[in-house]
Motif scaffolding. Structure first.
Motif, short mmCIF file in Angstrom:
data_model
loop_
_atom_site.label_atom_id
_atom_site.label_comp_id
_atom_site.label_asym_id
_atom_site.label_seq_id
_atom_site.Cartn_x
_atom_site.Cartn_y
_atom_site.Cartn_z
N LYS A 108 44.55 29.54 54.60
CA LYS A 108 45.57 30.52 55.00
C LYS A 108 46.53 30.78 53.83
O LYS A 108 46.87 31.92 53.54
CB LYS A 108 46.33 30.00 56.22
N ALA A 109 46.91 29.72 53.14
CA ALA A 109 47.77 29.87 51.95
C ALA A 109 47.01 30.61 50.85
O ALA A 109 47.56 31.53 50.23
CB ALA A 109 48.24 28.50 51.46
N CYS A 110 45.77 30.24 50.62
CA CYS A 110 44.98 30.88 49.56
C CYS A 110 44.75 32.37 49.85
O CYS A 110 44.70 33.18 48.92
CB CYS A 110 43.65 30.17 49.38
N ALA A 111 44.65 32.71 51.11
CA ALA A 111 44.46 34.12 51.49
C ALA A 111 45.66 34.98 51.14
O ALA A 111 45.55 36.20 51.03
CB ALA A 111 44.14 34.23 52.98
N ALA A 112 46.81 34.34 50.94
CA ALA A 112 48.02 35.08 50.56
C ALA A 112 48.08 35.35 49.06
O ALA A 112 48.95 36.08 48.58
CB ALA A 112 49.26 34.32 51.01
N LEU A 113 47.17 34.77 48.29
CA LEU A 113 47.13 35.01 46.84
C LEU A 113 46.61 36.41 46.54
O LEU A 113 45.81 36.96 47.29
CB LEU A 113 46.18 34.00 46.17
N SER A 114 47.04 36.94 45.42
CA SER A 114 46.40 38.16 44.93
C SER A 114 45.00 37.78 44.45
O SER A 114 44.73 36.60 44.17
CB SER A 114 47.20 38.75 43.77
N GLN A 115 44.12 38.75 44.34
CA GLN A 115 42.77 38.47 43.85
C GLN A 115 42.82 37.89 42.44
O GLN A 115 42.06 36.98 42.09
CB GLN A 115 41.89 39.73 43.90
N ASP A 116 43.75 38.40 41.61
CA ASP A 116 43.88 37.87 40.25
C ASP A 116 44.26 36.40 40.25
O ASP A 116 43.72 35.61 39.46
CB ASP A 116 44.92 38.67 39.46
N GLU A 117 45.18 36.00 41.15
CA GLU A 117 45.56 34.59 41.24
C GLU A 117 44.41 33.74 41.79
O GLU A 117 44.21 32.60 41.37
CB GLU A 117 46.78 34.41 42.14
N PHE A 118 43.66 34.29 42.70
CA PHE A 118 42.55 33.59 43.33
C PHE A 118 41.46 33.22 42.32
O PHE A 118 40.85 32.16 42.42
CB PHE A 118 41.99 34.46 44.46
N VAL A 119 41.24 34.09 41.34
CA VAL A 119 40.17 33.86 40.36
C VAL A 119 40.68 33.45 38.98
O VAL A 119 39.88 33.26 38.06
CB VAL A 119 39.25 35.11 40.24
N ALA A 120 41.98 33.28 38.83
CA ALA A 120 42.55 32.91 37.53
C ALA A 120 42.08 31.52 37.10
O ALA A 120 41.96 30.61 37.92
CB ALA A 120 44.07 32.95 37.59
N THR A 121 41.83 31.36 35.81
CA THR A 121 41.43 30.07 35.26
C THR A 121 42.61 29.10 35.34
O THR A 121 43.73 29.44 34.97
CB THR A 121 40.96 30.23 33.81
N ARG A 122 42.31 27.90 35.85
CA ARG A 122 43.33 26.87 36.02
C ARG A 122 42.76 25.53 35.57
O ARG A 122 41.56 25.40 35.34
CB ARG A 122 43.78 26.79 37.48
N THR A 123 43.61 24.53 35.49
CA THR A 123 43.18 23.20 35.11
C THR A 123 42.74 22.42 36.35
O THR A 123 43.54 22.14 37.23
CB THR A 123 44.32 22.44 34.41
N SER A 124 41.46 22.11 36.40
CA SER A 124 40.91 21.29 37.47
C SER A 124 39.43 21.07 37.17
O SER A 124 38.92 21.55 36.15
CB SER A 124 41.08 21.97 38.83
N PHE A 139 22.92 26.36 47.52
CA PHE A 139 23.60 26.45 46.22
C PHE A 139 23.04 27.58 45.36
O PHE A 139 23.22 27.59 44.15
CB PHE A 139 23.47 25.11 45.48
N ALA A 140 22.35 28.52 46.00
CA ALA A 140 21.73 29.62 45.26
C ALA A 140 22.77 30.41 44.47
O ALA A 140 22.49 30.92 43.38
CB ALA A 140 20.97 30.55 46.21
N GLN A 141 23.97 30.52 45.01
CA GLN A 141 25.07 31.17 44.31
C GLN A 141 26.22 30.18 44.23
O GLN A 141 26.62 29.60 45.24
CB GLN A 141 25.54 32.41 45.07
N ASP A 142 26.75 30.00 43.03
CA ASP A 142 27.89 29.09 42.88
C ASP A 142 29.10 29.59 43.65
O ASP A 142 29.86 28.79 44.20
CB ASP A 142 28.28 28.94 41.40
N GLU A 143 29.28 30.90 43.67
CA GLU A 143 30.41 31.50 44.36
C GLU A 143 29.89 32.62 45.26
O GLU A 143 29.87 33.78 44.86
CB GLU A 143 31.45 32.01 43.35
N PRO A 144 29.46 32.27 46.47
CA PRO A 144 28.79 33.26 47.32
C PRO A 144 29.70 34.36 47.85
O PRO A 144 29.19 35.38 48.33
CB PRO A 144 28.22 32.41 48.46
N PHE A 145 31.01 34.20 47.78
CA PHE A 145 31.94 35.21 48.29
C PHE A 145 32.99 35.52 47.24
O PHE A 145 33.57 34.62 46.64
CB PHE A 145 32.59 34.74 49.59
N ALA A 146 33.26 36.80 47.07
CA ALA A 146 34.20 37.23 46.03
C ALA A 146 35.65 37.09 46.47
O ALA A 146 36.52 36.81 45.65
CB ALA A 146 33.92 38.68 45.65
N ILE A 147 35.91 37.29 47.76
CA ILE A 147 37.31 37.29 48.21
C ILE A 147 37.57 36.13 49.16
O ILE A 147 36.67 35.62 49.83
CB ILE A 147 37.69 38.64 48.87
#
Length: 193
Positions: A25-41, A81-89
């Motif tokens: 629910k918190a992640c859904a409030a992110l902009s798409q840019d924030e959702f896919v931004a490179t981070r440390t993890s 695991f056919a797609q590492d990221e099966p959903f874009a949003i």
């Protein structure tokens, strides 16, 4: 309670779904840019981390369900695991995570202590993996906790405040989770009769 360990797995499945609900629910409030931004993890983005959690859940929940139905292991279990990221949003990830969380709750709800040592087989390449239900469930819940913590930390670097995840499941804190339980369509008495 006549089946305390099996009931514990059921409550863990509910806690898992509740924590995923809060986090996504918190992640859904992110902009798409924030959702896919490179981070440390371990995984470089929030989307990649949530995607990994989802695909691993598909993999293990499928194995658990197949064993419960008396079916052989999935012939191509790596299809999850056919797609590492099966959903874009995030909304799509959120929906699919909720669906697999529901499957895990349904699986755990009918467990009995006497069947926890039943062996679940996963047809890995080379040598199949054989683990008891108890071990696979413990692994699955730990895997979820591990990666939720990573997403929680990554959220701290965004415009969205990370939600509280490490409290609120105790008896005296029902009021603190009431809104989430209402969104999930749950009642306390369904988890703790």
């Amino acid at each position: 309670m006549s089946n305390p360990l099996s009931h514990h797995f059921f409550t863990m499945a509910c806690n898992n779904a509740w924590a995923n609900h809060r986090l996504l629910k918190a992640c859904a409030a992110l902009s798409q840019d924030e959702f896919v931004a490179t981070r440390t993890s371990f995984f470089p983005t929030i989307r990649a981390t949530l995607s990994h959690t989802l695909t691993v859940d598909w993999f293990y929940v499928d194995a658990l369900e197949r064993e419960a139905r008396g079916e052989p292991p999935h012939p191509d279990c790596y299809c999850f695991f056919a797609q590492d990221e099966p959903f874009a949003i995030c909304a799509d990830l959120q929906r699919e995570q909720a669906a697999v969380d529901r499957r895990l709750i349904d699986y755990c709800k009918v467990l009995q202590d006497a069947t926890l040592d039943r062996v679940v087989t996963i047809a890995r390449p080379g040598t199949p993996q054989h683990d008891t239900r108890t071990r696979l469930l413990a692994h699955l819940f730990q895997h979820q906790i591990h990666h939720r913590g990573q997403v929680h930390a990554m959220l701290a670097g965004t415009s969205v405040k990370p939600p509280q995840l490490d409290e609120f499941f105790c008896a005296g804190e029902a009021a603190l989770r009431a809104a989430d339980f209402a969104e999930l369509g749950w009642r306390e008495s369904e988890i703790w009769p």
